[in-house]
Scaffold this motif. Sequence first.
Motif, PDB file in Angstrom:
ATOM      1  N   ASP B 233       0.828  -1.196   0.000  1.00 12.87           N
ATOM      2  CA  ASP B 233       0.000   0.000   0.000  1.00 12.87           C
ATOM      3  C   ASP B 233       0.874   1.263   0.000  1.00 12.87           C
ATOM      4  N   ILE B 234       1.972   1.218   0.772  1.00 13.67           N
ATOM      5  CA  ILE B 234       2.830   2.404   0.903  1.00 13.67           C
ATOM      6  C   ILE B 234       3.671   2.625  -0.356  1.00 13.67           C
ATOM      7  N   TYR B 235       4.309   1.581  -0.821  1.00 15.25           N
ATOM      8  CA  TYR B 235       5.275   1.761  -1.916  1.00 15.25           C
ATOM      9  C   TYR B 235       4.712   1.400  -3.285  1.00 15.25           C
ATOM     10  N   GLY B 236       3.562   0.745  -3.296  1.00 11.02           N
ATOM     11  CA  GLY B 236       2.999   0.314  -4.578  1.00 11.02           C
ATOM     12  C   GLY B 236       3.784  -0.791  -5.241  1.00 11.02           C
ATOM     13  N   VAL B 237       4.458  -1.611  -4.432  1.00 14.26           N
ATOM     14  CA  VAL B 237       5.184  -2.757  -4.998  1.00 14.26           C
ATOM     15  C   VAL B 237       4.792  -4.023  -4.233  1.00 14.26           C
ATOM     16  N   GLU B 238       4.965  -5.135  -4.894  1.00 16.32           N
ATOM     17  CA  GLU B 238       4.669  -6.398  -4.218  1.00 16.32           C
ATOM     18  C   GLU B 238       5.912  -6.909  -3.517  1.00 16.32           C
ATOM     19  N   VAL B 239       5.786  -7.231  -2.240  1.00 14.09           N
ATOM     20  CA  VAL B 239       6.921  -7.805  -1.518  1.00 14.09           C
ATOM     21  C   VAL B 239       6.436  -9.019  -0.730  1.00 14.09           C
ATOM     22  N   ARG B 240       7.389  -9.773  -0.259  1.00 14.78           N
ATOM     23  CA  ARG B 240       7.041 -10.858   0.666  1.00 14.78           C
ATOM     24  C   ARG B 240       7.634 -10.523   2.018  1.00 14.78           C
ATOM     25  N   VAL B 241       6.874 -10.728   3.051  1.00 17.84           N
ATOM     26  CA  VAL B 241       7.397 -10.544   4.397  1.00 17.84           C
ATOM     27  C   VAL B 241       7.615 -11.928   4.986  1.00 17.84           C
ATOM     28  N   ALA B 242       8.876 -12.203   5.306  1.00 21.05           N
ATOM     29  CA  ALA B 242       9.195 -13.504   5.875  1.00 21.05           C
ATOM     30  C   ALA B 242       9.873 -13.309   7.213  1.00 21.05           C
ATOM     31  N   SER B 243      10.275 -14.385   7.814  1.00 20.01           N
ATOM     32  CA  SER B 243      11.005 -14.283   9.072  1.00 20.01           C
ATOM     33  C   SER B 243      12.494 -14.370   8.756  1.00 20.01           C
ATOM     34  N   HIS B 244      13.269 -13.465   9.377  1.00 14.15           N
ATOM     35  CA  HIS B 244      14.708 -13.456   9.124  1.00 14.15           C
ATOM     36  C   HIS B 244      15.308 -14.791   9.547  1.00 14.15           C
ATOM     37  N   PRO B 245      16.090 -15.423   8.681  1.00 14.67           N
ATOM     38  CA  PRO B 245      16.584 -16.771   8.976  1.00 14.67           C
ATOM     39  C   PRO B 245      17.419 -16.841  10.245  1.00 14.67           C
ATOM     40  N   VAL B 246      18.107 -15.776  10.596  1.00 16.11           N
ATOM     41  CA  VAL B 246      18.979 -15.822  11.762  1.00 16.11           C
ATOM     42  C   VAL B 246      18.371 -15.085  12.945  1.00 16.11           C
ATOM     43  N   LEU B 247      17.917 -13.833  12.670  1.00 16.64           N
ATOM     44  CA  LEU B 247      17.451 -12.979  13.762  1.00 16.64           C
ATOM     45  C   LEU B 247      16.020 -13.301  14.194  1.00 16.64           C
ATOM     46  N   GLY B 248      15.251 -13.897  13.300  1.00 20.88           N
ATOM     47  CA  GLY B 248      13.872 -14.201  13.629  1.00 20.88           C
ATOM     48  C   GLY B 248      12.944 -13.012  13.500  1.00 20.88           C
ATOM     49  N   THR B 249      13.507 -11.834  13.176  1.00 21.52           N
ATOM     50  CA  THR B 249      12.664 -10.649  12.984  1.00 21.52           C
ATOM     51  C   THR B 249      12.037 -10.709  11.597  1.00 21.52           C
ATOM     52  N   PRO B 250      10.976  -9.896  11.377  1.00 20.64           N
ATOM     53  CA  PRO B 250      10.382  -9.889  10.039  1.00 20.64           C
ATOM     54  C   PRO B 250      11.393  -9.416   9.013  1.00 20.64           C
ATOM     55  N   PHE B 251      11.270  -9.888   7.815  1.00 22.81           N
ATOM     56  CA  PHE B 251      12.241  -9.603   6.774  1.00 22.81           C
ATOM     57  C   PHE B 251      11.489  -9.400   5.464  1.00 22.81           C
ATOM     58  N   VAL B 252      11.769  -8.294   4.804  1.00 23.96           N
ATOM     59  CA  VAL B 252      11.057  -7.992   3.562  1.00 23.96           C
ATOM     60  C   VAL B 252      11.941  -8.343   2.379  1.00 23.96           C
ATOM     61  N   THR B 253      11.443  -9.145   1.493  1.00 29.69           N
ATOM     62  CA  THR B 253      12.206  -9.400   0.276  1.00 29.69           C
ATOM     63  C   THR B 253      11.642  -8.536  -0.833  1.00 29.69           C
ATOM     64  N   PRO B 254      12.535  -7.902  -1.550  1.00 31.03           N
ATOM     65  CA  PRO B 254      12.114  -6.949  -2.581  1.00 31.03           C
ATOM     66  C   PRO B 254      11.305  -7.645  -3.664  1.00 31.03           C
ATOM     67  N   PRO B 255      10.579  -6.833  -4.415  1.00 36.08           N
ATOM     68  CA  PRO B 255       9.758  -7.415  -5.480  1.00 36.08           C
ATOM     69  C   PRO B 255      10.643  -8.083  -6.524  1.00 36.08           C
ATOM     70  N   SER B 256      10.207  -9.189  -7.035  1.00 40.30           N
ATOM     71  CA  SER B 256      10.995  -9.812  -8.094  1.00 40.30           C
ATOM     72  C   SER B 256      10.628  -9.133  -9.405  1.00 40.30           C
ATOM     73  N   SER B 257      11.586  -9.040 -10.266  1.00 42.10           N
ATOM     74  CA  SER B 257      11.315  -8.358 -11.522  1.00 42.10           C
ATOM     75  C   SER B 257      10.423  -9.215 -12.415  1.00 42.10           C
ATOM     76  N   ARG B 258      10.464 -10.536 -12.165  1.00 50.10           N
ATOM     77  CA  ARG B 258       9.610 -11.423 -12.952  1.00 50.10           C
ATOM     78  C   ARG B 258       8.392 -11.778 -12.138  1.00 50.10           C
ATOM     79  N   LYS B 259       7.226 -11.447 -12.649  1.00 48.69           N
ATOM     80  CA  LYS B 259       6.003 -11.822 -11.939  1.00 48.69           C
ATOM     81  C   LYS B 259       5.684 -13.278 -12.252  1.00 48.69           C
ATOM     82  N   ALA B 260       5.315 -14.011 -11.216  1.00 43.64           N
ATOM     83  CA  ALA B 260       4.988 -15.419 -11.417  1.00 43.64           C
ATOM     84  C   ALA B 260       3.647 -15.552 -12.142  1.00 43.64           C
TER      85      ALA B 260
END
Lengths: 347, 260
Positions: B233-260
């Motif tokens: 909603d804020i940036y107008g891009v699609e991202v995935r929010v996951a859990s950081h593999p080490v820290l366990g905090t939320p982690f945002v992965t940038p939009p992929s250039s290729r849409k599935a």
Amino acid sequence: MATERAARNQRLVAAGLLFLLVGLALGLSLGSVSLPLRYVIRALAKGPSRAAVPSTDETEALAGAILWTLRFPRVLLAFIEGAGLAVAGSVMQGLFRNPMADPYVLGVSSGASLGAVLGIALGLGGVFGMWSLPALAFAGALGSAALVYALSTHRKRTDTWTLLLAGIAVSSLISSLIAFIMVIARERVDEIVFWTMGALSRASWMSVAASLAYTVPGLIALFRHARALNALSFGEEPAFHMGVQVEEAKRTLLWTSSLVVAGGVAFTGPIGFIGLIVPHAVRLVAGPDHRWLMPLSGLFGGNALLFADLVARVIAPPREMPVGVITALSGAPFFLYLLAHSRRRRE
Amino acid sequence: MSGGRVTVQDLVFRRGGREVLKGISFEVEPGRVAAVVGPNGAGKSTLLKVISGYLKPASGSVTVCGVDPASLHPSERSRLVTYSGDEPDPAFAFTVQETVEMGRVAAEAPVSRADLAGALEEALEALQLAGLRDRPITSLSSGERQRVYLARALYQDPLVILLDEPTTHLDMAYEVHVAGMIRDLARRGKTVLTVVHDLNLALRCADRLVFLRDGRLLYNVAPGDVTSEIVGDIYGVEVRVASHPVLGTPFVTPPSSRKA
């Protein structure tokens, strides 16, 4: 490093004082009539009232008179004005964050010239000139500064960029007015030109007393703002966040330095380059901290004008050069050297 | 040491007739870190500058520890809040140490010399500047300079510290270091508001994320509550929010250039 810098700057103070002593000794003994140093010392020791009294030695009596009425006020005025110009220059450079700024940014020199030129054109230059020309020059200097300041202040905030540009515009406007007056009062052109070249030959005890009266409190007020000026030289917004009273500090610094410069220029006419070069050169050696830079600029600025005046007096006897010619002749090449030097350092 | 509460109420700021901030309200608890995030031109820096007292709002109010910083004497204000952001290129060759010392330029010597020296060393150490202390700042890289300005803000030591993109010029190692420094400030009771562009940095070091877009506050959430919907909603891009593999905090992965 901090203590290293302090130690080096203390050595600079010592060197400056030594220069001052040498400058005073030379300034008092050299001139169209050169006086042996022992006469100078004896005349100084006797004091103004007894030095000129004819004694067994006529030359010595003459020396006393020359010293106390001409040379002593002259070297003092040179030192005071040089110091004022250089300190004001360091302030303007800090405030404008530009080592190429000079104390005449607010149009003080052209304003002073306009005042004096008007006075000369109206025939006030002769007998009344001793008081009326400095008064008119002083009024012109402050008038110009007030105009530039008003043009660049909006809702109690003074924009330094506008100030710089308004200063250039007002100065050139005034220059054209001066040219206009010179054409109309053609018979007084010599007098006008001589005034606008800047000279210390009009020095008197009266001018020393008057310029001391605003230079000393002015310099004290400026020195008190050294720390604020340090912060301001990082930019006005950073200084604000550091807790500096930005507008108050700017107002005090601009007005006080303009007042100090106006006070000197009123008696001597505009003298260039001291206020531009001395702080610039001192900064290269002593560093940019205004707590050192301001007093050291004062010391070396005073010395610079003292020595420049010495050269002006002896370079083409029996004539005397206006000291403004000497400061420009030596200052401009030195300035170019500094420019090239700082460019090399950046590359 | 108690931190300062920051309260922003219905804040409106106009520049050249345009509303840059359109009625913003939020609060930051003492000793907490709030990250102000959002797209370019959202009003993030402006918000920080209004809170600092540098910019005057058209309406609404800002209080730090219950007072409006703009109403204070500058030296009092400097003990309460400071702002550190990008600065014009330095005009003169002050040394690193001299520059950091200017953090106390307005302080009227309330502490002893020994305390001051200790605080100075601490600030230099916090940004790993001790080795650079005698270098003229004109000879530093923009990243090194940014650390100097941060150290100056630390040495100033107000209750509330506003950081405008404190890591823009920093390399990865220093970015992590500054994130740790921000957490450390909060641990010591300071309130920190920081504008950051790297959402993952914000997620790592902030207690709250304040999302701005077009001069409005749209979300004010804890890191754990950041969702891909909010970011979208804020940036107008699609991202995935996951859990950081080490820290366990939320982690945002940038939009992929290729849409599935």
